[in-house]
Design a protein around this motif. Structure first.
Motif, PDB file in Angstrom:
ATOM      1  N   LYS A   7      21.775 -41.812 -63.339  1.00  0.00           N
ATOM      2  CA  LYS A   7      21.773 -42.919 -62.292  1.00  0.00           C
ATOM      3  C   LYS A   7      20.061 -42.838 -61.627  1.00  0.00           C
ATOM      4  N   SER A  16      21.282 -34.153 -52.606  1.00  0.00           N
ATOM      5  CA  SER A  16      19.929 -34.247 -53.396  1.00  0.00           C
ATOM      6  C   SER A  16      18.466 -33.833 -52.583  1.00  0.00           C
ATOM      7  N   GLU A  22      23.843 -30.732 -63.526  1.00  0.00           N
ATOM      8  CA  GLU A  22      23.460 -32.231 -63.641  1.00  0.00           C
ATOM      9  C   GLU A  22      22.188 -32.634 -62.824  1.00  0.00           C
ATOM     10  N   ARG A  78      17.009 -36.222 -60.476  1.00  0.00           N
ATOM     11  CA  ARG A  78      15.362 -36.301 -60.053  1.00  0.00           C
ATOM     12  C   ARG A  78      14.437 -35.311 -60.435  1.00  0.00           C
ATOM     13  N   TYR A  89      14.842 -42.680 -59.015  1.00  0.00           N
ATOM     14  CA  TYR A  89      15.337 -43.758 -57.936  1.00  0.00           C
ATOM     15  C   TYR A  89      14.435 -44.651 -57.635  1.00  0.00           C
TER      16      TYR A  89
HETATM   17  C1  LIG Z   1      23.359 -37.916 -57.934  1.00  0.00           C
HETATM   18  C2  LIG Z   1      24.096 -37.066 -58.553  1.00  0.00           C
HETATM   19  C3  LIG Z   1      23.455 -35.973 -59.329  1.00  0.00           C
HETATM   20  C4  LIG Z   1      21.779 -36.086 -59.525  1.00  0.00           C
HETATM   21  O1  LIG Z   1      21.314 -35.602 -58.261  1.00  0.00           O
HETATM   22  P1  LIG Z   1      19.823 -35.067 -58.193  1.00  0.00           P
HETATM   23  O2  LIG Z   1      19.517 -34.911 -57.044  1.00  0.00           O
HETATM   24  O3  LIG Z   1      19.099 -36.496 -58.695  1.00  0.00           O
HETATM   25  O4  LIG Z   1      19.665 -33.898 -59.322  1.00  0.00           O
HETATM   26  C5  LIG Z   1      24.318 -35.004 -60.027  1.00  0.00           C
HETATM   27  N1  LIG Z   1      25.766 -35.334 -60.050  1.00  0.00           N
HETATM   28  C6  LIG Z   1      26.303 -36.182 -59.324  1.00  0.00           C
HETATM   29  C7  LIG Z   1      27.586 -36.052 -59.226  1.00  0.00           C
HETATM   30  C8  LIG Z   1      25.575 -36.770 -58.760  1.00  0.00           C
HETATM   31  O5  LIG Z   1      26.259 -38.150 -57.943  1.00  0.00           O
END
Ligand SMILES: *Cc1c(COP(=O)(O)O)cnc(C)c1O
Length: 384
Positions: free
Chosen positions: A48, A190, A265, A268, A362
């Motif tokens: 995303k 985040s 996961e 960013r 983003y």
């Molecule tokens: C948005 C999201 C991420 C990634 O977050 P970052 O701050 O971009 O590293 C990871 N896991 C889940 C479930 C998310 O919703």
């Protein structure tokens, strides 16, 4: 050149456009895989943050998995070459077709956020005669001390299963034949730069593991989500985030059981610093007490300042003139269409090329066509 930008070449490209520094992306991926590799940790890229197909394929080439939050993202990840057995799928509201897609392609794991969702996954899996691997997304009630729109790990939040409901969910799960509990999933928010927040998460996970152990449950996978922040203030000082200390926190504080695998996961932190939004100055307008720089990019191209009051460093790449203060605004008919107030820029005139830095995450993916605008174009450093 100004900074790392080939200014003369960039000045000849029609604006606005996203400019991606592919060598920086590769270097970032090199560091993250090296640091995670020290401990045998598994990294999934949170699609995303940026689903640009070229970016996805570069990430995929580095052996990283994918973290998806919709069926569309699963499709994008598969198309870019991510193998299904490295795809995890989270989200509070998974539609039936999205669950079916995950089952049909045999993704690695569904991160499940409620009992009704467990029931639907169980039902869809039973129709297909499959066993769906699930991880429970638990809400650890850890405050990430970040903007309230991007904090996700607190009790009063739509995401995850509250710890007080955990026992009930486990009881319920044991009655479902077509789902298998393989993991626990967490994601506290985040743009987190305070490593203590991740330490608190580790401590909480250790407690939860004790509770499960009393029920003789040891899951195969612990997934701690993403959230590692980047330096928006000074992208050139720290173009690659502190992955070393980030993974160290988990190594030092999280107690894994034998054979348990740790998954991350990251969104960013992998892609943010490799992208900038390039825009040109349309007008410099004299206000009563200030000067406005009106640029041809707007909140439709980069919505973070309007949506989260986010800061992006702004630079005039065409000028070496004396530094002045300006409000930098876009052309959209919304007062929130402002990229920065009292921004220090080299003296600015019509036609100057402006870079909005740290826009690789983003940014492009959140662009919209409001005001019937075109979506921003994209250029890669490799092609210039
Ligand atoms: C948005 C999201 C991420 C990634 O977050 P970052 O701050 O971009 O590293 C990871 N896991 C889940 C479930 C998310 O919703």
């Amino acid at each position: 050149m100004k900074g790392n930008f080939p200014v003369t070449a960039l000045e000849n490209i029609e604006t606005p456009f996203y400019y991606y520094n592919i060598p920086l992306l590769r270097e970032t991926l090199g560091v993250v895989t090296h640091e995670a590799g020290k401990y045998n940790y598994h990294v999934h890229y949170a699609v995303k943050a940026n689903a640009n197909s070229r970016i996805l394929s570069v990430i995929c080439e580095n052996g990283i998995g994918a973290d998806c939050v919709s069926g569309g993202e699963i499709k994008a990840a598969l198309k870019a070459g991510f193998s299904a057995d490295k795809i995890v799928y989270a989200g509070v509201g998974k539609s039936d077709w999205e669950i079916d897609l995950g089952l049909d392609t045999d993704i690695f794991c569904f991160n499940v956020e409620s009992i009704p969702e467990l029931n639907v996954i169980n039902e869809r899996a039973s129709i297909k005669n499959k066993i769906a691997p699930v991880a429970l997304r638990l809400n650890p009630n850890v405050d990430a001390h970040t903007h309230h729109y991007i904090t996700t790990g607190l009790n009063e939040n739509k995401f995850g299963i509250n710890l007080i409901h955990l026992e009930g969910v486990l009881d319920h799960l044991s009655g479902l034949k077509n789902v298998k509990l393989v993991g626990l999933h967490f994601h506290i928010g985040s743009q987190i730069t305070d490593m203590d927040a991740f330490k608190s998460l580790c401590v909480r996970i250790n407690e939860i593991q004790e509770t499960l152990y009393r029920r003789h449950i040891i899951v195969d996978i612990i997934n701690v989500g993403g959230g590692l922040g980047v330096d928006y203030e000074n992208p050139d000082r720290q173009p690659i985030p502190e992955f070393k200390s980030y993974f160290e926190v988990f190594y030092r504080h999280l107690k894994l059981r034998p054979k348990q695998q740790l998954h991350f996961e990251l969104g960013r932190s992998l892609v943010c610093q490799c992208g900038s939004l390039m825009t040109k100055v349309l007008y410099v307008k004299e206000g009563v007490n200030k000067k406005f720089v009106i640029v041809d990019a707007g909140m439709t191209d980069l919505i973070r300042p309007a949506l989260y009051q986010a800061y992006h460093k702004i630079e005039n790449l065409s000028s070496e003139g004396p530094v002045r203060e300006y409000d930098v605004v876009g052309p959209i008919c919304e007062s929130s269409d402002c990229f920065g107030k009292c921004v220090s820029l080299n003296e600015t005139k019509r036609g100057d090329l402006i870079a909005l830095r740290s826009a690789g995450a983003y940014g492009e993916i959140m662009a919209s066509r409001y005001n019937c605008r075109e979506l921003p174009k994209v250029r890669y450093s490799d092609d210039i």
